[in-house]
Design a protein around this motif. Structure first.
Motif, PDB file in Angstrom:
ATOM      1  N   PRO A  34       0.822  -1.214   0.000  1.00 35.43           N
ATOM      2  CA  PRO A  34       0.000   0.000   0.000  1.00 35.43           C
ATOM      3  C   PRO A  34       0.856   1.265   0.000  1.00 35.43           C
ATOM      4  O   PRO A  34       1.777   1.405   0.805  1.00 35.43           O
ATOM      5  CB  PRO A  34      -0.788  -0.127   1.316  1.00 35.43           C
ATOM      6  CG  PRO A  34      -0.828  -1.599   1.597  1.00 35.43           C
ATOM      7  CD  PRO A  34       0.489  -2.118   1.113  1.00 35.43           C
ATOM      8  N   GLN A  35       0.539   2.188  -0.898  1.00 29.49           N
ATOM      9  CA  GLN A  35       1.311   3.430  -1.020  1.00 29.49           C
ATOM     10  C   GLN A  35       0.640   4.571  -0.254  1.00 29.49           C
ATOM     11  O   GLN A  35       0.528   5.689  -0.741  1.00 29.49           O
ATOM     12  CB  GLN A  35       1.466   3.780  -2.501  1.00 29.49           C
ATOM     13  CG  GLN A  35       2.224   2.755  -3.307  1.00 29.49           C
ATOM     14  CD  GLN A  35       3.643   2.540  -2.774  1.00 29.49           C
ATOM     15  OE1 GLN A  35       4.452   3.461  -2.770  1.00 29.49           O
ATOM     16  NE2 GLN A  35       3.935   1.328  -2.333  1.00 29.49           N
ATOM     17  N   PHE A  36       0.227   4.257   0.962  1.00 26.94           N
ATOM     18  CA  PHE A  36      -0.435   5.238   1.808  1.00 26.94           C
ATOM     19  C   PHE A  36       0.274   5.304   3.152  1.00 26.94           C
ATOM     20  O   PHE A  36       0.889   4.331   3.589  1.00 26.94           O
ATOM     21  CB  PHE A  36      -1.912   4.867   1.996  1.00 26.94           C
ATOM     22  CG  PHE A  36      -2.631   4.632   0.708  1.00 26.94           C
ATOM     23  CD1 PHE A  36      -2.957   5.685  -0.133  1.00 26.94           C
ATOM     24  CD2 PHE A  36      -2.958   3.345   0.302  1.00 26.94           C
ATOM     25  CE1 PHE A  36      -3.598   5.459  -1.338  1.00 26.94           C
ATOM     26  CE2 PHE A  36      -3.595   3.107  -0.901  1.00 26.94           C
ATOM     27  CZ  PHE A  36      -3.916   4.177  -1.730  1.00 26.94           C
ATOM     28  N   ILE A 289     -10.791   3.289  -0.260  1.00 24.51           N
ATOM     29  CA  ILE A 289      -9.804   3.710  -1.268  1.00 24.51           C
ATOM     30  C   ILE A 289      -9.667   2.648  -2.351  1.00 24.51           C
ATOM     31  O   ILE A 289      -9.702   2.955  -3.552  1.00 24.51           O
ATOM     32  CB  ILE A 289      -8.443   3.979  -0.604  1.00 24.51           C
ATOM     33  CG1 ILE A 289      -8.519   5.210   0.298  1.00 24.51           C
ATOM     34  CG2 ILE A 289      -7.347   4.151  -1.665  1.00 24.51           C
ATOM     35  CD1 ILE A 289      -7.282   5.432   1.141  1.00 24.51           C
ATOM     36  N   TYR A 290      -9.518   1.395  -1.936  1.00 30.29           N
ATOM     37  CA  TYR A 290      -9.344   0.319  -2.912  1.00 30.29           C
ATOM     38  C   TYR A 290     -10.611   0.105  -3.739  1.00 30.29           C
ATOM     39  O   TYR A 290     -10.544  -0.177  -4.946  1.00 30.29           O
ATOM     40  CB  TYR A 290      -8.919  -0.969  -2.212  1.00 30.29           C
ATOM     41  CG  TYR A 290      -7.586  -0.848  -1.509  1.00 30.29           C
ATOM     42  CD1 TYR A 290      -6.463  -0.351  -2.168  1.00 30.29           C
ATOM     43  CD2 TYR A 290      -7.442  -1.201  -0.168  1.00 30.29           C
ATOM     44  CE1 TYR A 290      -5.245  -0.213  -1.537  1.00 30.29           C
ATOM     45  CE2 TYR A 290      -6.218  -1.070   0.479  1.00 30.29           C
ATOM     46  CZ  TYR A 290      -5.134  -0.573  -0.202  1.00 30.29           C
ATOM     47  OH  TYR A 290      -3.920  -0.439   0.436  1.00 30.29           O
ATOM     48  N   LYS A 291     -11.753   0.241  -3.090  1.00 33.81           N
ATOM     49  CA  LYS A 291     -13.014   0.104  -3.822  1.00 33.81           C
ATOM     50  C   LYS A 291     -13.138   1.199  -4.880  1.00 33.81           C
ATOM     51  O   LYS A 291     -13.581   0.940  -6.008  1.00 33.81           O
ATOM     52  CB  LYS A 291     -14.185   0.162  -2.841  1.00 33.81           C
ATOM     53  CG  LYS A 291     -15.534  -0.124  -3.479  1.00 33.81           C
ATOM     54  CD  LYS A 291     -16.638  -0.184  -2.431  1.00 33.81           C
ATOM     55  CE  LYS A 291     -17.987  -0.474  -3.064  1.00 33.81           C
ATOM     56  NZ  LYS A 291     -19.065  -0.584  -2.039  1.00 33.81           N
ATOM     57  N   ALA A 292     -12.721   2.408  -4.530  1.00 33.19           N
ATOM     58  CA  ALA A 292     -12.749   3.511  -5.501  1.00 33.19           C
ATOM     59  C   ALA A 292     -11.814   3.229  -6.666  1.00 33.19           C
ATOM     60  O   ALA A 292     -12.148   3.518  -7.830  1.00 33.19           O
ATOM     61  CB  ALA A 292     -12.368   4.821  -4.804  1.00 33.19           C
ATOM     62  N   ASN A 362      -2.998   6.258  -5.035  1.00 31.05           N
ATOM     63  CA  ASN A 362      -4.173   7.105  -4.865  1.00 31.05           C
ATOM     64  C   ASN A 362      -4.971   7.156  -6.175  1.00 31.05           C
ATOM     65  O   ASN A 362      -4.517   6.668  -7.216  1.00 31.05           O
ATOM     66  CB  ASN A 362      -3.782   8.514  -4.398  1.00 31.05           C
ATOM     67  CG  ASN A 362      -2.896   9.247  -5.400  1.00 31.05           C
ATOM     68  OD1 ASN A 362      -3.147   9.235  -6.604  1.00 31.05           O
ATOM     69  ND2 ASN A 362      -1.849   9.899  -4.905  1.00 31.05           N
ATOM     70  N   GLU A 363      -6.150   7.759  -6.126  1.00 27.72           N
ATOM     71  CA  GLU A 363      -7.054   7.736  -7.271  1.00 27.72           C
ATOM     72  C   GLU A 363      -6.464   8.430  -8.496  1.00 27.72           C
ATOM     73  O   GLU A 363      -6.634   7.968  -9.624  1.00 27.72           O
ATOM     74  CB  GLU A 363      -8.397   8.380  -6.899  1.00 27.72           C
ATOM     75  CG  GLU A 363      -9.205   7.558  -5.917  1.00 27.72           C
ATOM     76  CD  GLU A 363     -10.588   8.141  -5.681  1.00 27.72           C
ATOM     77  OE1 GLU A 363     -11.123   8.811  -6.587  1.00 27.72           O
ATOM     78  OE2 GLU A 363     -11.136   7.935  -4.586  1.00 27.72           O
ATOM     79  N   THR A 364      -5.766   9.533  -8.284  1.00 26.11           N
ATOM     80  CA  THR A 364      -5.195  10.284  -9.407  1.00 26.11           C
ATOM     81  C   THR A 364      -4.150   9.446 -10.146  1.00 26.11           C
ATOM     82  O   THR A 364      -4.178   9.319 -11.384  1.00 26.11           O
ATOM     83  CB  THR A 364      -4.558  11.597  -8.919  1.00 26.11           C
ATOM     84  OG1 THR A 364      -5.558  12.388  -8.277  1.00 26.11           O
ATOM     85  CG2 THR A 364      -3.961  12.369 -10.082  1.00 26.11           C
TER      86      THR A 364
END
Length: 379
Positions: A34-36, A289-292, A362-364
């Motif tokens: 995970p990159q968080f 986050i993963y679901k998005a 992340n989403e971006t």
């Protein structure tokens, strides 16, 4: 011992003479890390307990950590474990490598079976124990669920499942897991489920093998074990906190073995891990986050949203060539499926023709990388 190169080493060799597109920011979607940021409360607990570095940790873990882990199992899987039914571990890689060596030491001709594709430590343990290997292929023909061949399973000493599955994202129902518990009792093999992705589900919580054992009446978890970890759950792979739980008779002897292994977790790490295992709110945030990310993938690539994990397992015509082209033209790294699997007795490799994509950004960044992958797929 002759170990296979790790999948990421194979990938580096595949791409070593290729120069990625310098006009695009590199995107690495190969490793399940995970990159968080690790949640603040976990980092705070670590720093506040740093003075404990002056003390030796217990091999079996501190009481607060064991209690936190048992609390997690109770909350999440409605399963009450006794203290004798769980051992804190230094992550799960070390367990997956040394537990088979402990279990199979007295076997003259040990036999292991495990899902294929697989986490490469399973194979490493098989090599270290000189075990005959039976591959349980996961492919589209069986909906990426292991086919039960009782004649083969009857010869097994240890069977390792991995559900939710890396890399195929497949899950098993509690009834399907229960079938495996029944077989472990019937043929007297030890059944271990690697449940490190149990908390990365998209909608419905995935079941544990412990729940399945109780479901079929095996309330003492005879021949049944699970492992789990906070690496994915809490974005904290550096804490190296996991556990093995289940059959108390097996764990009693394994605990003696671990005394000699020397892999006790430092006390500040145990304190931070206890805080992480005790909290569910931060895990829900990660799941969203993963679901998005999966929703973005469905929008861009048309892929179905899997039940669990943070991977996409995508079929391509030639995974090796696609991986090279994607890196060279679009500066995106993915992992060819054949690096995660082996040829079975019939010469079939269920990873051929697939790539694994880890949606851990992340989403971006995820949207940008998936758009590049789409362009590459359309060529």
């Amino acid at each position: 011992m002759n170990f296979e190169p790790y999948p990421f080493e194979k990938l580096n060799n595949l791409l070593k003479n290729i120069h990625p597109n310098p006009d695009l920011e590199p995107s690495i979607l190969t490793i399940g890390e995970p990159q968080f940021e690790t949640p603040d409360f976990i980092q705070t607990s670590l720093s506040e307990n740093s003075a404990l570095l002056k003390k030796y940790p217990k091999t079996g873990g501190e009481a607060n950590l064991r209690e936190a882990m048992r609390g997690f199992v109770k909350r999440r899987f409605n399963t009450q474990l006794s203290d004798a039914e769980i051992i804190p571990t230094f992550g799960t890689r070390e367990v997956l490598f040394n537990f088979p060596q402990f279990l199979l030491f007295d076997k003259k001709e040990p036999v292991m079976a495990y899902t294929n594709p697989f986490y490469q430590i399973y194979e490493g343990a098989a090599i270290a124990t000189r075990s005959k290997v039976i591959h349980l292929n996961l492919d589209a023909s069986n909906n990426f669920k292991p086919k039960i061949e009782e004649e083969e399973l009857a010869s097994c000493d240890l069977v390792i499942l991995n559900f939710p599955n890396n890399p195929t994202t497949a899950t098993l129902t509690i009834a399907e897991l229960g079938e495996w518990v029944y077989l472990a009792l019937k043929h007297d093999f030890v059944l271990l489920n690697d449940e490190c992705y149990s908390e990365i589900y998209t909608n419905e919580p995935t079941p544990s093998l412990l729940e399945a054992a109780t479901h079929v009446g095996n309330t003492t978890f005879k021949n049944v074990l699970v492992i789990n970890s906070i690496s994915k759950r809490s974005s904290a792979p550096g804490l190296r906190s996991g556990f093995i739980a289940g059959d108390a008779e097996i764990l009693k002897e394994y605990m003696k073995y671990r005394t000699y292994v020397g892999c006790a977790s430092p006390l500040p790490l145990q304190s931070a891990a206890a805080a992480a295992w005790s909290d569910e709110a931060h895990v829900e945030t990660s799941r969203e986050i993963y679901k998005a990310n999966f929703t973005i993938a469905k929008e861009i690539l048309g892929t179905e949203i899997p039940s669990a994990t943070f991977y996409l397992w995508i079929k391509v015509e030639n995974a090796l060539e696609f991986t090279k082209k994607l890196y060279e033209k679009y500066s995106v790294k993915v992992l060819p499926g054949e690096f995660l699997a082996r040829d079975d007795a019939k010469g079939d490799n269920p990873g051929v023709g697939y790539i694994r994509i880890a949606l851990v950004e992340n989403e971006t960044k995820t949207r940008d990388a998936l758009q590049r992958i789409k362009e590459c797929l359309s060529e």
